[in-house]
Design an enzyme around this catalytic site. Structure first.
Site, short mmCIF file in Angstrom:
data_model
loop_
_atom_site.label_atom_id
_atom_site.label_comp_id
_atom_site.label_asym_id
_atom_site.label_seq_id
_atom_site.Cartn_x
_atom_site.Cartn_y
_atom_site.Cartn_z
N LYS A 39 41.68 39.23 37.72
CA LYS A 39 40.72 38.25 37.19
C LYS A 39 41.10 37.80 35.77
CE LYS A 39 37.26 41.10 38.31
NZ LYS A 39 37.80 41.98 39.36
N THR A 40 41.46 38.76 34.92
CA THR A 40 41.86 38.42 33.55
C THR A 40 43.15 37.60 33.55
OG1 THR A 40 40.88 40.50 32.78
CG2 THR A 40 42.37 39.37 31.27
N ASP B 251 34.59 39.48 30.23
CA ASP B 251 34.76 40.47 31.28
C ASP B 251 33.46 41.27 31.45
OD1 ASP B 251 36.06 41.82 33.26
OD2 ASP B 251 37.24 43.10 31.93
N THR C 137 32.56 42.80 38.65
CA THR C 137 32.75 43.56 39.88
C THR C 137 31.47 43.57 40.71
OG1 THR C 137 32.17 45.60 38.71
CG2 THR C 137 34.50 45.06 38.84
N ARG D 215 46.94 46.29 39.95
CA ARG D 215 46.95 47.12 38.74
C ARG D 215 47.44 48.53 39.05
NH1 ARG D 215 41.36 47.34 35.96
NH2 ARG D 215 41.94 45.22 35.37
#
Length: 355
Positions: free
Chosen positions: A83-84, A128, A177, A236
C-alpha cells in the site's frame, strides 16, 4: 520528494528498539535504506495487483489531461501487500511530493493541522493505519478533503469565533488493514477505493528474484520458488526471507540461494512448507487441544495464545483463513479439516460433524 512525518519516524524507531534494545542507530538506518532500495518506483517495476495498476494508470492519465487533482484514494487489505509503495509510485507518476505519516502519530488537533498547512499545491498526503485516526483529527480532515479548507475556532464561550482557512489542493491516500473500522463519513470522501489481494506464488517468485538482483544476491529459480511458497502470500515477508536465505547461502553454501539452501534457512526459522510459522501452528494447536477445534471467541483465543487481539486479527488470521485452516462463524473461530491434516492430528468420527 518523500517527506516522512517526524512523529511517525520516532514511533517506528521506538517500536524497533523495544523489540531489540541492542539495535543501534546505524542498523536502523540500514533497515530503512534496505526498504527504500528495493521499493519499486514505477508501475512497470511493481509486480502484482494488475487490475489495480491498470485502473490507477487510467485515473492518473485522465487527471493529467484534465489538468486536475487526482481523487482521494483508499487502499485496504492485509499488511505487507504494498500500500505504501503504491502511494509513492502514484506521487512519482503525478510529479508530486508525498508526505508520509501514520494515524497513531497524529495525537492532537495541531498535529493534523500542521501537516495540512505545510502541504503544497498538488502534494500527496499518505496516512497509514487511517482507521486509527482519532475523532477530532478525522473531523478536521472532512472540510480539508472536500473544500480544501480548515475550519478553526478561536476564543471561548461567547467570544468564540470560527474562521475558514484555505489550504492547497492535495490528494489524500489512506491505507488500512480494516476498512470496516473506518467511519462512514470518512470512507465516503474517498473517490477511489481498492482492496489489495494476496499474491500468487508465481508473483512472489518474481519479487524474490527482483529483490535478490537489486541486493546482488545470487539465486536460482528453484530457490526463489521455495521462498515464494513460504512467504504467506506477502511481498514484505518474501523480501525478508530473501535476506535470511542469503545469510545461509554465504555461511553454509557457495553464496547462491538454491532450493536446498532456502529450505535449510526457512526450516531453521521454523517456517514450514506452506508458510506457517511457530505462532500459526501454536494458535491452531491451542484451538484443537484446548477447545476441540472451536468455535472459540477471539478474546478467549487471544488470552490462551498470549497475543493481542489486533495482532491475531491483522497478522495471523487473514492468512490462515485465506489458506483454509480457520473458518469464522457467528459463534467464533473454527479449525478446518485441512488444519488437522496439515498438523498431523487424527480426526475421530465424533469430530466429523464439526466440518
Amino acid at each position: 520528494m518523500i517527506i516522512e512525518d517526524n512523529n511517525n519516524k520516532k514511533e517506528k524507531s521506538t517500536q524497533k528498539k523495544e523489540k531489540n534494545p541492542d539495535l543501534s542507530a546505524s542498523s536502523l538506518a540500514l533497515e530503512e535504506g534496505y526498504e527504500k532500495n528495493i521499493r519499486p518506483l514505477n508501475f512497470d517495476d511493481y509486480i502484482g495487483q494488475s487490475s489495480i495498476k491498470e485502473t490507477l494508470k487510467i485515473s492518473i492519465e485522465a487527471c493529467k489531461k484534465r489538468n486536475s487533482r487526482l481523487d482521494h484514494l483508499l487502499f485496504y487489505g492485509p499488511p505487507g501487500l504494498g500500500k505504501t509503495t503504491l502511494a509513492s509510485i502514484i506521487a512519482i507518476e503525478l510529479g508530486s511530493s508525498i508526505r508520509i505519516t501514520s494515524a497513531p502519530s497524529i495525537e492532537r488537533p495541531r498535529d493534523i493541522i500542521g501537516i495540512l498547512m505545510q502541504l503544497k499545491e498538488g502534494d500527496v498526503l499518505f496516512i497509514d493505519e487511517i482507521h486509527r485516526l482519532n475523532k477530532i483529527a478525522e473531523e478536521i480532515l472532512y472540510p480539508a478533503m472536500e473544500d480544501f479548507a480548515l475550519d478553526l475556532t478561536t476564543g471561548k464561550s461567547q467570544s468564540a469565533k470560527s474562521m475558514r482557512i484555505p489550504i492547497p489542493k492535495f490528494t489524500l491516500i489512506g491505507a488500512t488493514t480494516k476498512a470496516g473500522a473506518l467511519s462512514g463519513p470518512l470512507r465516503d470522501r474517498f473517490g477511489i477505493i481498492h482492496r489489495l489481494e494476496f499474491y500468487t506464488v508465481e508473483e512472489l517468485a518474481k519479487i524474490v528474484q527482483r529483490t535478490a538482483g537489486i541486493l546482488e544476491f545470487e539465486i536460482d529459480k528453484e530457490g526463489a520458488l521455495e521462498i515464494a511458497k513460504r512467504s504467506r502470500c506477502t511481498p514484505r515477508i518474501a523480501n525478508r526471507l530473501v535476506r535470511r536465505s542469503a545469510d545461509w547461502a554465504i555461511v553454509k553454501g557457495n553464496g547462491v540461494i538454491t532450493k536446498e539452501i532456502a529450505c535449510c534457512a526457512l526450516n531453521a526459522l521454523d517456517i514450514d512448507e506452506l508458510g506457517l510459522d511457530a505462532v500459526d501452528r501454536m494458535l491452531l494447536k491451542i484451538m484443537i487441544n484446548s477447545f476441540e477445534g472451536g468455535p472459540v471467541g477471539i478474546e478467549t483465543l487471544a488470552v490462551a495464545l498470549g497475543e493481542d487481539i489486533r495482532t491475531i486479527e491483522d497478522v495471523y488470521e487473514p492468512f490462515l483463513i485465506q489458506k483454509g485452516f480457520i473458518a469464522r462463524t457467528p459463534r467464533g473461530r473454527k479449525v478446518t479439516k485441512l488444519a488437522y491434516e496439515h498438523l498431523g492430528f487424527r480426526i475421530d468420527s465424533s469430530q466429523i460433524s464439526l466440518f
